[in-house]
Design an enzyme around this catalytic site. Structure first.
Site, PDB file in Angstrom:
ATOM      1  N   SER A 145      33.444  35.864  -0.326  1.00 35.53           N
ATOM      2  CA  SER A 145      32.503  36.809  -0.924  1.00 35.53           C
ATOM      3  C   SER A 145      33.077  37.306  -2.248  1.00 35.53           C
ATOM      4  O   SER A 145      34.306  37.369  -2.400  1.00 35.53           O
ATOM      5  CB  SER A 145      32.311  38.011   0.012  1.00 35.53           C
ATOM      6  OG  SER A 145      31.631  39.053  -0.657  1.00 35.53           O
ATOM      7  N   TYR A 158      35.316  44.824   5.607  1.00 42.33           N
ATOM      8  CA  TYR A 158      34.665  43.544   5.268  1.00 42.33           C
ATOM      9  C   TYR A 158      35.315  42.958   4.013  1.00 42.33           C
ATOM     10  O   TYR A 158      35.695  41.788   3.979  1.00 42.33           O
ATOM     11  CB  TYR A 158      33.163  43.785   5.028  1.00 42.33           C
ATOM     12  CG  TYR A 158      32.425  42.577   4.502  1.00 42.33           C
ATOM     13  CD1 TYR A 158      31.951  41.598   5.372  1.00 42.33           C
ATOM     14  CD2 TYR A 158      32.208  42.410   3.130  1.00 42.33           C
ATOM     15  CE1 TYR A 158      31.273  40.478   4.893  1.00 42.33           C
ATOM     16  CE2 TYR A 158      31.536  41.287   2.639  1.00 42.33           C
ATOM     17  CZ  TYR A 158      31.070  40.335   3.525  1.00 42.33           C
ATOM     18  OH  TYR A 158      30.399  39.221   3.042  1.00 42.33           O
TER      19      TYR A 158
HETATM   20  N1  LIG Z   1      24.337  37.751   2.092  1.00 42.23           N
HETATM   21  C1  LIG Z   1      25.236  38.227   1.262  1.00 42.23           C
HETATM   22  O1  LIG Z   1      24.935  39.097   0.435  1.00 42.23           O
HETATM   23  C2  LIG Z   1      26.625  37.675   1.278  1.00 42.23           C
HETATM   24  C3  LIG Z   1      27.452  37.922   0.172  1.00 42.23           C
HETATM   25  C4  LIG Z   1      28.733  37.411   0.169  1.00 42.23           C
HETATM   26  C5  LIG Z   1      29.193  36.685   1.250  1.00 42.23           C
HETATM   27  N2  LIG Z   1      28.383  36.468   2.312  1.00 42.23           N
HETATM   28  C6  LIG Z   1      28.922  35.726   3.441  1.00 42.23           C
HETATM   29  O2  LIG Z   1      28.069  34.633   3.725  1.00 42.23           O
HETATM   30  C7  LIG Z   1      28.167  34.317   5.124  1.00 42.23           C
HETATM   31  C8  LIG Z   1      26.761  34.232   5.705  1.00 42.23           C
HETATM   32  O3  LIG Z   1      26.192  35.534   5.677  1.00 42.23           O
HETATM   33  P1  LIG Z   1      24.638  35.811   5.621  1.00 42.23           P
HETATM   34  O4  LIG Z   1      24.448  36.747   4.521  1.00 42.23           O
HETATM   35  O5  LIG Z   1      23.872  34.557   5.660  1.00 42.23           O
HETATM   36  O6  LIG Z   1      24.478  36.654   6.978  1.00 42.23           O
HETATM   37  P2  LIG Z   1      23.414  36.619   8.182  1.00 42.23           P
HETATM   38  O7  LIG Z   1      22.067  36.294   7.695  1.00 42.23           O
HETATM   39  O8  LIG Z   1      23.625  37.909   8.893  1.00 42.23           O
HETATM   40  O9  LIG Z   1      23.962  35.420   9.088  1.00 42.23           O
HETATM   41  C9  LIG Z   1      25.185  35.548   9.747  1.00 42.23           C
HETATM   42  C10 LIG Z   1      25.402  34.372  10.657  1.00 42.23           C
HETATM   43  O10 LIG Z   1      26.672  34.549  11.335  1.00 42.23           O
HETATM   44  C11 LIG Z   1      26.479  34.334  12.722  1.00 42.23           C
HETATM   45  N3  LIG Z   1      27.384  35.160  13.515  1.00 42.23           N
HETATM   46  C12 LIG Z   1      27.606  36.496  13.420  1.00 42.23           C
HETATM   47  N4  LIG Z   1      28.434  36.907  14.393  1.00 42.23           N
HETATM   48  C13 LIG Z   1      28.749  35.796  15.114  1.00 42.23           C
HETATM   49  C14 LIG Z   1      29.547  35.568  16.267  1.00 42.23           C
HETATM   50  N5  LIG Z   1      30.176  36.569  16.899  1.00 42.23           N
HETATM   51  N6  LIG Z   1      29.661  34.316  16.751  1.00 42.23           N
HETATM   52  C15 LIG Z   1      29.003  33.283  16.146  1.00 42.23           C
HETATM   53  N7  LIG Z   1      28.227  33.439  15.053  1.00 42.23           N
HETATM   54  C16 LIG Z   1      28.092  34.684  14.549  1.00 42.23           C
HETATM   55  C17 LIG Z   1      25.019  34.719  12.983  1.00 42.23           C
HETATM   56  O11 LIG Z   1      24.524  34.014  14.102  1.00 42.23           O
HETATM   57  P3  LIG Z   1      24.172  34.669  15.537  1.00 42.23           P
HETATM   58  O12 LIG Z   1      23.811  36.102  15.310  1.00 42.23           O
HETATM   59  O13 LIG Z   1      23.066  33.805  16.064  1.00 42.23           O
HETATM   60  O14 LIG Z   1      25.437  34.502  16.311  1.00 42.23           O
HETATM   61  C18 LIG Z   1      24.337  34.224  11.718  1.00 42.23           C
HETATM   62  O15 LIG Z   1      23.994  32.877  11.863  1.00 42.23           O
HETATM   63  C19 LIG Z   1      29.032  35.409   5.755  1.00 42.23           C
HETATM   64  O16 LIG Z   1      30.350  34.933   5.909  1.00 42.23           O
HETATM   65  C20 LIG Z   1      28.981  36.514   4.728  1.00 42.23           C
HETATM   66  O17 LIG Z   1      30.123  37.332   4.774  1.00 42.23           O
HETATM   67  C21 LIG Z   1      27.115  36.946   2.368  1.00 42.23           C
END
Ligand SMILES: NC(=O)c1ccc[n+]([C@@H]2O[C@H](COP(=O)([O-])OP(=O)(O)OC[C@H]3O[C@@H](n4cnc5c(N)ncnc54)[C@H](OP(=O)(O)O)[C@@H]3O)[C@@H](O)[C@H]2O)c1
Length: 260
Positions: A145, A158
């Protein structure tokens, strides 16, 4: 430059929502049509992905090394040609540090965002080493991130987990230099997703985030070029401002260590 176009079988963690889901679908649509294994906890979402011709495995990554080993053994037994892992699962909590904080939430956030990722990389490494020496390029793709480069104070733990993973990723890449295992780091900016739902900040943040429609083609472009860091928006700006020279310093450290 080896790239995702060389991948035959790709495992994506966190593929039931947001960035992971969109990437898994975009990768399965590549002209090379790699097999894509989507993982996450939510059965209904996995079922929906199966209808889109993805393979799926249900897994909770907030667990210990024994359970993660069972998961990896299971994956490799079913998919012995797995050559790429995209480590995208993540959670985010807000903490106000001027008062008491829930340490269980801190621990779980560290486990999902950092410890489980390092554990999975370590467990997949012997398999990738074998495949890579047989001539198949392999890819390890941690998702960090922009907040791992410059922290977001409302999400201090985080940010720290992502800084840890970013730092670890640099060491991993340097240690794997000269092998056929390639480390590409995805460093997203604020992107449309469900990440912020648990904290109730989605509505406010949605005014500023990059849509998945804009973000995913940029990321796929980086994956297809085999870029070392794949970033966009505010994260790219932070990367360009604060990171120059860091990888070269790490490489110099590794060289000096080899000479001791
Ligand atoms: N969106 C942003 O603004 C942003 C910015 C920078 C970095 N990121 C990073 O990008 C990545 C994806 O994030 P996103 O924004 O797409 O978030 P999201 O829409 O909340 O998706 C998160 C994913 O992680 C899975 N997950 C969460 N807890 C889990 C667990 N205990 N076991 C297995 N799977 C788990 C969830 O699946 P289930 O709930 O089905 O388990 C879901 O598929 C993350 O690493 C996040 O830190 C996101």
């Amino acid at each position: 430059m080896p790239s995702i176009d060389d991948s035959k079988t790709v495992l994506v963690t966190g593929a039931t929502a947001g960035i992971g889901r969109a990437l898994a679908l975009a990768i399965s649509d590549l002209p090379s049509h790699p097999r894509v294994i989507a993982t996450g906890r939510r059965k209904d979402r996995l079922e929906e992905l199966r209808k889109s011709k993805l393979e799926t495995i249900e897994v909770n990554l907030d667990t210990d090394k024994n359970e993660l080993k069972k998961f990896v053994d299971d994956v490799l037994q079913k998919y012995p040609d797995l050559d790429t892992v995209i480590l995208c699962a993540g959670i985010q909590h807000e903490f106000t540090l001027t008062g008491p904080i829930d340490i269980d939430k801190v621990t779980s956030e560290i486990n999902i965002n950092y410890t489980s990722v390092v554990t999975l990389i370590s467990l997949f490494m012997p398999h990738f080493t074998k495949l890579a020496t047989q001539g198949q390029p392999c890819f390890i793709v941690p998702v960090t991130s922009g907040l791992g480069i410059t922290p977001g104070p409302p999400v201090p733990n985080y940010s720290a987990t992502k800084a840890a993973l970013h730092n670890f990723t640099i060491s991993l890449r340097v240690q794997l230099q000269g092998t056929n295992i390639h480390v590409l780091e995805i460093i997203p900016p604020l992107v449309e997703s469900e990440l912020h739902d648990a904290e109730g900040t989605t509505e406010a943040l949605s005014k500023f985030w990059m849509s998945l429609d804009e973000y995913i083609p940029l990321t796929m472009n980086g994956l297809r070029k085999g870029d070392r860091e794949i970033s966009a928006g505010g994260s790219l700006a932070a990367l360009q401002k604060f990171e120059p020279g860091k990888i070269e310093m790490a490489e110099a450290f590794q060289k000096a260590r080899a000479a001791w």
